[in-house]
Motif scaffolding. Sequence first.
Motif, short mmCIF file in Angstrom:
data_model
loop_
_atom_site.label_atom_id
_atom_site.label_comp_id
_atom_site.label_asym_id
_atom_site.label_seq_id
_atom_site.Cartn_x
_atom_site.Cartn_y
_atom_site.Cartn_z
N THR A 166 -22.97 -63.77 10.32
CA THR A 166 -23.09 -63.72 11.77
C THR A 166 -23.89 -64.92 12.28
O THR A 166 -23.50 -65.57 13.27
CB THR A 166 -23.78 -62.41 12.20
N LYS A 167 -24.98 -65.22 11.62
CA LYS A 167 -25.80 -66.37 12.02
C LYS A 167 -25.02 -67.67 11.90
O LYS A 167 -25.06 -68.53 12.79
CB LYS A 167 -27.07 -66.42 11.16
N ALA A 168 -24.27 -67.83 10.79
CA ALA A 168 -23.52 -69.06 10.57
C ALA A 168 -22.37 -69.20 11.57
O ALA A 168 -22.10 -70.31 12.07
CB ALA A 168 -22.98 -69.08 9.15
N ILE A 169 -21.69 -68.10 11.88
CA ILE A 169 -20.59 -68.13 12.84
C ILE A 169 -21.10 -68.52 14.22
O ILE A 169 -20.50 -69.35 14.93
CB ILE A 169 -19.89 -66.76 12.88
N ARG A 170 -22.22 -67.95 14.62
CA ARG A 170 -22.78 -68.29 15.94
C ARG A 170 -23.27 -69.72 15.97
O ARG A 170 -23.20 -70.38 17.02
CB ARG A 170 -23.90 -67.31 16.28
N ALA A 171 -23.75 -70.23 14.85
CA ALA A 171 -24.19 -71.63 14.78
C ALA A 171 -23.02 -72.58 14.99
O ALA A 171 -23.21 -73.73 15.43
CB ALA A 171 -24.87 -71.90 13.44
N GLU A 172 -21.80 -72.12 14.69
CA GLU A 172 -20.60 -72.92 14.91
C GLU A 172 -20.11 -72.84 16.36
O GLU A 172 -19.10 -73.44 16.71
CB GLU A 172 -19.48 -72.46 13.98
N GLY A 173 -20.82 -72.11 17.19
CA GLY A 173 -20.46 -72.00 18.59
C GLY A 173 -19.48 -70.90 18.92
O GLY A 173 -19.00 -70.82 20.06
N LEU A 174 -19.18 -70.03 17.96
CA LEU A 174 -18.25 -68.93 18.21
C LEU A 174 -18.98 -67.74 18.83
O LEU A 174 -20.15 -67.49 18.52
CB LEU A 174 -17.57 -68.51 16.91
N ILE A 175 -18.29 -67.03 19.69
CA ILE A 175 -18.83 -65.84 20.34
C ILE A 175 -18.12 -64.63 19.73
O ILE A 175 -16.94 -64.41 19.98
CB ILE A 175 -18.61 -65.87 21.86
N ASP A 176 -18.82 -63.87 18.92
CA ASP A 176 -18.17 -62.74 18.25
C ASP A 176 -18.09 -61.54 19.20
O ASP A 176 -19.08 -61.16 19.83
CB ASP A 176 -18.87 -62.38 16.94
N VAL A 177 -16.90 -60.97 19.28
CA VAL A 177 -16.61 -59.84 20.17
C VAL A 177 -16.29 -58.65 19.28
O VAL A 177 -15.29 -58.65 18.56
CB VAL A 177 -15.44 -60.16 21.11
N THR A 178 -17.12 -57.63 19.35
CA THR A 178 -16.97 -56.51 18.43
C THR A 178 -16.08 -55.42 19.03
O THR A 178 -15.45 -55.59 20.07
CB THR A 178 -18.35 -55.95 18.04
N VAL A 179 -16.05 -54.28 18.37
CA VAL A 179 -15.24 -53.12 18.76
C VAL A 179 -16.14 -51.89 18.78
O VAL A 179 -16.98 -51.73 17.90
CB VAL A 179 -14.09 -52.90 17.75
N THR A 180 -15.96 -51.04 19.77
CA THR A 180 -16.67 -49.75 19.76
C THR A 180 -15.72 -48.57 19.75
O THR A 180 -16.12 -47.46 19.41
CB THR A 180 -17.60 -49.62 20.98
N VAL A 181 -14.45 -48.80 20.11
CA VAL A 181 -13.46 -47.72 20.17
C VAL A 181 -12.18 -48.19 19.49
O VAL A 181 -11.54 -49.13 19.96
CB VAL A 181 -13.18 -47.31 21.63
N ASP A 182 -11.81 -47.55 18.40
CA ASP A 182 -10.68 -47.97 17.58
C ASP A 182 -9.61 -46.88 17.59
O ASP A 182 -9.87 -45.74 17.20
CB ASP A 182 -11.16 -48.23 16.15
N GLY A 183 -8.40 -47.25 18.04
CA GLY A 183 -7.30 -46.28 18.03
C GLY A 183 -6.70 -46.03 16.68
O GLY A 183 -5.82 -45.16 16.53
N ALA A 184 -7.15 -46.77 15.64
CA ALA A 184 -6.65 -46.60 14.26
C ALA A 184 -5.14 -46.68 14.20
O ALA A 184 -4.51 -46.01 13.38
CB ALA A 184 -7.16 -45.29 13.65
N ASP A 185 -4.54 -47.52 15.05
CA ASP A 185 -3.08 -47.64 15.02
C ASP A 185 -2.59 -48.32 13.76
O ASP A 185 -1.41 -48.21 13.40
CB ASP A 185 -2.57 -48.38 16.27
N TRP A 186 -3.47 -49.00 13.04
CA TRP A 186 -3.10 -49.64 11.78
C TRP A 186 -2.80 -48.61 10.69
O TRP A 186 -2.26 -48.96 9.64
CB TRP A 186 -4.23 -50.56 11.32
N THR A 187 -3.13 -47.34 10.92
CA THR A 187 -2.84 -46.30 9.94
C THR A 187 -1.41 -45.78 10.06
O THR A 187 -0.98 -44.98 9.23
CB THR A 187 -3.80 -45.11 10.11
#
Length: 246
Positions: A166-187
Amino acid sequence: MRPALRPLLRATVFAGLVLVSACLEGRSEADCGPDALGVSRTLMLTRESPAPYDLLEPGEVILTFDDGPAWHRTGRVLNELSKECTQATFFLQGNRVQPWTGIAKSLREAGHSVGSHSWDHANLAELPLDEAVANAKQGQDAVSRAIGQETPLFRYPFIATTPELTKAIRAEGLIDVTVTVDGADWTGNSPEQAVAQILEMLEQHDRRGMILLHDPFPKSAARTRLLLQSLKSEGYRVVALEQPQG
């Protein structure tokens, strides 16, 4: 498929998506009617912003789709969103966007925001740190070229990271967007099951959340349609992420 047919297929799909984008350009809630879900407000994320979830009020959701693009399936999801004059954020894989740049462009032309989702959906948390960062940057570069602007929005495959990554990704200037609600459609669950799970999880999260679905699956459009209808009937409001510059 015979190699000689591939360029023709890609040209046909691209032409269809260009037509979709042309039809959507300039569309407003008035075009959809007074009952359209629409967009209640827009958030601009920066590297200093809190997590998007923390910026949501009760009753607000952000719609996100992972793992695309996937020719006509992504286009069908795009159509469902357009019917409700609402917007989402699509996190695209670098190795998928490379042969389907027309689809990525159609997403931006329709007003959606676009981020990257690594190069090949490897579990970055399981790779050596330098390889993980290189994979993420390769994906970002491919998506940025496809949409014609650098995008810092990023989502980890499998939502898997480590403090060091996470620290390294942010150092590259990326903005990480997480998930709080997953429909589990991949199942492979049904649209009804996915949407029921989303609604239940939203209730558990103070009626707000970062919703995850996927656009490359056979029932992606049906799930999207049912989700939008359900959000509207339950009184939810969609918050869009404005496309930030890298």
